[in-house]
Structures are given as C-alpha cells and as structure tokens.
Design an enzyme around this catalytic site. Structure first.
Site, PDB file in Angstrom:
ATOM      1  N   ASP A 117       0.864  -1.251  -0.348  1.00 23.47           N
ATOM      2  CA  ASP A 117       0.007   0.108  -0.044  1.00 23.47           C
ATOM      3  C   ASP A 117       0.832   1.149   0.044  1.00 23.47           C
ATOM      4  O   ASP A 117       2.079   1.254   0.350  1.00 23.47           O
ATOM      5  CB  ASP A 117      -0.826   0.107   1.313  1.00 23.47           C
ATOM      6  N   GLU A 118       0.300   2.510  -0.337  1.00 22.81           N
ATOM      7  CA  GLU A 118       1.132   3.482  -0.696  1.00 22.81           C
ATOM      8  C   GLU A 118       2.311   3.109  -1.512  1.00 22.81           C
ATOM      9  O   GLU A 118       3.465   3.714  -1.343  1.00 22.81           O
ATOM     10  CB  GLU A 118       1.301   4.190   0.628  1.00 22.81           C
TER      11      GLU A 118
END
Length: 254
Positions: A117-118
């Site tokens: 994620d990110e």
C-alpha cells in the site's frame, strides 16, 4: 521407387502467423508471478481493496506479506477510511524488498503474494525489486497507490510501476470534485489555498482536522494545518476549493 520427402522449413519467429509452440514446449519454464498496480485519487478505496484482496487470498490458504510506505496514520499498518486496519511491515527508504521475502524463507515461512500500500512512495529501484520477485520467485505482487502528486506529476514509484507492471487497474470507486465532476487531482491545501510547491512526500489526510504529518512537522511545533482535497482538472488548475472553502479561490455564486 521411393519419393524423396519435401523438407519442412523452420518456422520464422518474426512471422506473426508462426505456429503456436507444441504442447509442453514451456513445461520447463517456471510460471511467473504477476505485478499489478491499482491506482486512483485519495478517498477511492485503494486501502480497502488491498485488505479485501489479502482476505480473499488468505481464505484460500495462501500466505501473504503486507507492506506499507508512509501510511497516513503514521503507524506500520494498512488503514482504510472505513475503519479496517491490518498491521504491515513499514518499508524504509533503503529497504531491499527481496531481503524481506528471503528473511521469511529463512524463518521457514512460505510467501505466496505481497500487498503493497502507498506504493507511489517506493523508489524506482524498489519497484524493480518487486518485478524481480514476481519473475524469479513467482510471487503475485499487488501494489496500491496514487499516480500523481499535488503538482499533478507522476510519483517516481508510480511512474516505474506504469512502466513495469503486468496489469494496470484504475480503482473503479468514483471520487467527485465539489462541483460533481469526477475528481482526479490531489490538491494540497493550507489555509484555504492550493499549494503549488513543496516536498513531494508530504503525508496528510483529506480531513480538515488532520495536521501535517511529514517528517519535518515534528521539528516545527508551529506547523500549519495541511490537508488534501480531490478536485477535477478545471478546479485544480484554478485552485477553486468550493463555495464553502473560504474567501480564497471561491467561485462566485452570482
């Protein structure tokens, strides 16, 4: 009398109509994993989708490793705005993602897939490491992130994902600008103004109550409140935050 057989010409690999390789031709070639990038603006549900994919794979007995870089909570976790949270391994600036997986192997832990994620905050070199894990370790790698920064320029990590990923998938949950048009641009806002310059990596939220959470914020106790707002292209260009945004950049209603 024996009629000589006509020699069969070898297939030309450059010929678009060359025959398909015979069955079993690739049997000795190990199956590769896939590198997938799911992208979209803030608030479109990327983290929720990441956790849902992890849940679906885990139910089938697969084991995954959750990774995150600069979650908005400031903690090593993947956090969704609808309240779902899972602990994750924080990826540092110099983290070698291949070593993270190898450490799992050393501990006797099998790894089938990665959830990242990110992913826009990864370095291009770290994205290349993910591609290597997909190709050489047969891992399925799912990356989630924002494509462009507050200036509407591609993040370096996102750019490399666009270049290397096997699959590119925009997240289908539509995010709207205040005017009702689809929002694609993540404007950085401080004191009612859209910022056009500053650090590329600057972690904040879309909630107006959130305060700057970048590494430099902790060194400045008088740091101003910073947030992000998703805008359509027109209102991003003009810096217009809506009729309730205050005096600066407000559209006239008459």
């Amino acid at each position: 009398m024996t009629v000589p057989s006509t020699p069969v010409p070898a297939p030309d690999p450059t010929d678009a109509l060359s025959s398909v390789p015979v069955a079993g031709f690739r049997r000795n070639t190990p199956a590769a994993g896939k590198l997938k990038f799911c992208y979209g603006p803030m608030d479109c549900g990327k983290s929720t989708l990441a956790l849902q994919i992890d849940h679906n794979h885990a139910r089938q007995g697969r084991r995954g490793l959750l990774l995150v870089r600069h979650d908005r909570s400031g903690a090593p976790q993947i956090s969704s705005r609808i309240g779902i949270t899972r602990r994750a391994v924080e990826v540092g600036e110099r983290t070698d993602l291949r070593l993270l997986v190898r450490d799992q192997w050393v501990q006797g832990q099998h790894v089938d897939y990665l959830i990242v994620d990110e992913a826009q905050f990864l370095s291009p070199e770290q994205v290349e490491q993910l591609a290597e894990l997909a190709d050489d370790a047969q891992l399925d790698v799912y990356c989630f992130g924002i494509a462009t920064d507050f200036r509407s320029l591609l993040f370096p990590g996102a750019r490399r994902l666009f270049e290397l990923a096997d699959e590119l998938q925009p997240v289908q949950v539509e995010v709207l600008c205040w005017c009702g048009l689809p929002g694609r641009f993540n404007a950085r806002v401080a004191d009612g103004e859209v910022l056009r310059a500053g650090d590329t990596v600057f972690v904040a939220d879309t909630d107006q109550a959130k305060v700057e959470n970048s590494p430099s914020a902790h060194d400045h106790p008088d740091a101003i409140t910073v947030r992000y707002q998703v805008l359509c292209r027109r209102h991003f260009r003009h810096g217009e935050l809506g009729p309730r945004a205050g005096e600066h950049g407000q559209l006239r209603l008459t």
